[in-house]
Motif scaffolding. Structure first.
Motif, PDB file in Angstrom:
ATOM      1  N   THR A  20     -30.539  37.808  71.005  1.00 39.00           N
ATOM      2  CA  THR A  20     -31.771  38.320  70.407  1.00 39.00           C
ATOM      3  C   THR A  20     -32.539  39.174  71.413  1.00 39.00           C
ATOM      4  O   THR A  20     -33.067  40.235  71.084  1.00 39.00           O
ATOM      5  N   LEU A  21     -32.569  38.712  72.656  1.00 38.34           N
ATOM      6  CA  LEU A  21     -33.276  39.444  73.710  1.00 38.34           C
ATOM      7  C   LEU A  21     -32.601  40.796  73.989  1.00 38.34           C
ATOM      8  O   LEU A  21     -33.271  41.836  74.095  1.00 38.34           O
ATOM      9  N   ILE A  22     -31.289  40.774  74.091  1.00 37.98           N
ATOM     10  CA  ILE A  22     -30.539  42.017  74.355  1.00 37.98           C
ATOM     11  C   ILE A  22     -30.805  43.027  73.240  1.00 37.98           C
ATOM     12  O   ILE A  22     -31.044  44.210  73.477  1.00 37.98           O
ATOM     13  N   ASP A  23     -30.812  42.506  72.012  1.00 37.09           N
ATOM     14  CA  ASP A  23     -31.033  43.333  70.833  1.00 37.09           C
ATOM     15  C   ASP A  23     -32.457  43.905  70.812  1.00 37.09           C
ATOM     16  O   ASP A  23     -32.655  45.105  70.663  1.00 37.09           O
ATOM     17  N   ALA A  24     -33.423  43.027  71.002  1.00 40.35           N
ATOM     18  CA  ALA A  24     -34.830  43.432  70.896  1.00 40.35           C
ATOM     19  C   ALA A  24     -35.200  44.430  71.990  1.00 40.35           C
ATOM     20  O   ALA A  24     -35.904  45.410  71.738  1.00 40.35           O
ATOM     21  N   ASP A  25     -34.741  44.179  73.205  1.00 35.97           N
ATOM     22  CA  ASP A  25     -35.132  45.030  74.334  1.00 35.97           C
ATOM     23  C   ASP A  25     -34.110  46.150  74.603  1.00 35.97           C
ATOM     24  O   ASP A  25     -34.221  46.865  75.593  1.00 35.97           O
ATOM     25  N   LYS A  26     -33.110  46.235  73.736  1.00 37.39           N
ATOM     26  CA  LYS A  26     -32.045  47.252  73.870  1.00 37.39           C
ATOM     27  C   LYS A  26     -31.453  47.250  75.282  1.00 37.39           C
ATOM     28  O   LYS A  26     -31.339  48.291  75.932  1.00 37.39           O
ATOM     29  N   LEU A  27     -31.101  46.082  75.727  1.00 38.91           N
ATOM     30  CA  LEU A  27     -30.524  45.954  77.075  1.00 38.91           C
ATOM     31  C   LEU A  27     -29.052  46.349  77.039  1.00 38.91           C
ATOM     32  O   LEU A  27     -28.380  46.156  76.028  1.00 38.91           O
ATOM     33  N   GLU A  28     -28.582  46.857  78.166  1.00 38.06           N
ATOM     34  CA  GLU A  28     -27.168  47.243  78.235  1.00 38.06           C
ATOM     35  C   GLU A  28     -26.292  46.135  78.809  1.00 38.06           C
ATOM     36  O   GLU A  28     -25.089  46.300  78.974  1.00 38.06           O
ATOM     37  N   LEU A  29     -26.924  45.025  79.111  1.00 42.21           N
ATOM     38  CA  LEU A  29     -26.169  43.872  79.605  1.00 42.21           C
ATOM     39  C   LEU A  29     -25.205  43.380  78.528  1.00 42.21           C
ATOM     40  O   LEU A  29     -25.552  43.407  77.343  1.00 42.21           O
ATOM     41  N   GLY A  30     -24.046  42.887  78.948  1.00 41.95           N
ATOM     42  CA  GLY A  30     -23.091  42.344  77.990  1.00 41.95           C
ATOM     43  C   GLY A  30     -23.179  40.826  77.952  1.00 41.95           C
ATOM     44  O   GLY A  30     -23.699  40.185  78.867  1.00 41.95           O
ATOM     45  N   LEU A  31     -22.638  40.274  76.846  1.00 44.68           N
ATOM     46  CA  LEU A  31     -22.697  38.830  76.648  1.00 44.68           C
ATOM     47  C   LEU A  31     -21.277  38.253  76.612  1.00 44.68           C
ATOM     48  O   LEU A  31     -20.397  38.793  75.938  1.00 44.68           O
ATOM     49  N   GLY A  32     -21.104  37.154  77.340  1.00 43.21           N
ATOM     50  CA  GLY A  32     -19.814  36.468  77.341  1.00 43.21           C
ATOM     51  C   GLY A  32     -20.014  34.985  77.109  1.00 43.21           C
ATOM     52  O   GLY A  32     -21.127  34.474  77.236  1.00 43.21           O
ATOM     53  N   ALA A  33     -18.933  34.290  76.749  1.00 41.53           N
ATOM     54  CA  ALA A  33     -18.986  32.831  76.578  1.00 41.53           C
ATOM     55  C   ALA A  33     -18.025  32.193  77.581  1.00 41.53           C
ATOM     56  O   ALA A  33     -17.119  32.852  78.091  1.00 41.53           O
ATOM     57  N   GLN A  34     -18.242  30.915  77.845  1.00 40.79           N
ATOM     58  CA  GLN A  34     -17.474  30.258  78.913  1.00 40.79           C
ATOM     59  C   GLN A  34     -16.166  29.630  78.429  1.00 40.79           C
ATOM     60  O   GLN A  34     -15.350  29.187  79.238  1.00 40.79           O
TER      61      GLN A  34
END
Ligand code: PGA
Length: 262
Positions: free
Chosen positions: A59-73
């Motif tokens: 939600t944060l990445i989406d809202a703030d249009k961050l270019e960080l990627g998301l991974g799972a463990q």
């Protein structure tokens, strides 16, 4: 040969940070990278929070249009059904998760994950359009008995065997004796194993795939030692545990400009 493999800087938080702490860390990290004018096209930066944090970070990445990627463990080898406590790759995909760690040595060691389980989890990642980061590495005992590259090569080929079609994947070479211990493989050792892994992939699946495969180093990576690893043309990024829990430290690692060093 020009290197087309975009470096990947991956932060494995392990079982640390609840969703509120996760938001605070990601905000700090994004700010620090923005402050440094980080070019995400020259080094991808991806965080691997616990499952319970994923929705908040998405939600944060989406809202703030961050270019960080998301991974799972981790992910289940199954897609759905009566598997209490398991997480389907389908659920991860729905949360915009791009990468998933498979076969981390802590999963191999504490959850008895065998090469077969890891192969099945790799298949699950492919089915759901996730990019598995297949973690391989030798223990101290295996290092003494078999040398440094035999075990990582065996584990890599086992994870990649028997798939109808290989999807995108990444390999992370993490010597077990270097994880969370402060003991680090030398940059030469990391480069040498990465080179041998690439040669083994080339032999099994062809030189084109080997040339396109990103191979990371992991194990006690910090801002002060990252340059040594990334300077090698064979090492395409790092998988960072402890040091990824500190926004400044992790941002310092991510900001290393590999393309300028080659
Ligand atoms: P570390 O962990 O950086 O704390 O050694 C690395 C990992 O387990 O991925």
């Amino acid at each position: 040969m020009t290197n087309q493999r975009i470096p990947l800087i991956a932060g494995n938080w392990k079982m640390n940070l609840d969703h509120q702490q996760a938001i605070a860390l990601v905000q700090k990290l994004a700010w620090s990278l923005k402050d440094a004018n980080h070019d995400y096209k020259s080094a991808e930066v991806v965080v691997f929070p616990p499952f319970t944090d994923l929705r908040s970070i998405q939600t944060l990445i989406d809202a703030d249009k961050l270019e960080l990627g998301l991974g799972a463990q981790d992910l289940s080898k199954f897609d759905s059904g009566a598997y209490t406590g398991e997480i389907s790759g389908a659920f991860l995909k729905k949360l915009d998760v791009k990468y998933v760690l498979v076969g981390h040595s802590e999963r191999r060691q504490y959850h008895n994950e065998t090469d077969e389980v890891i192969q099945a989890k790799t298949a699950a990642a492919f089915r759901h359009g996730l990019v598995p980061i297949i973690c391989v590495g030798e223990t101290l005992e295996q290092l003494e008995n078999e040398g440094q590259s035999a075990v990582p090569i065996r584990q890599t080929l086992a994870a990649l065997a028997g798939h109808e079609k290989l999807g995108d994947f990444v390999i992370a070479y993490e010597p077990v004796w270097a994880i969370g211990t402060g003991k680090v493989a030398t940059a030469e050792e990391a480069a040498s194993v990465a080179g041998k892994l690439r040669a083994a992939i080339s032999e099994a699946f062809g030189s084109e795939l080997a040339a396109a495969t990103r191979i990371l180093y992991g194990g006690s990576v910090k801002a002060v030692n990252v340059a040594g690893f990334l300077r090698s043309p064979e090492v395409d990024g790092v998988l960072v545990g402890g040091a990824s829990l500190d926004a400044e430290e992790f941002s310092g690692i991510a900001r290393f400009q590999k393309h300028l060093a080659l």
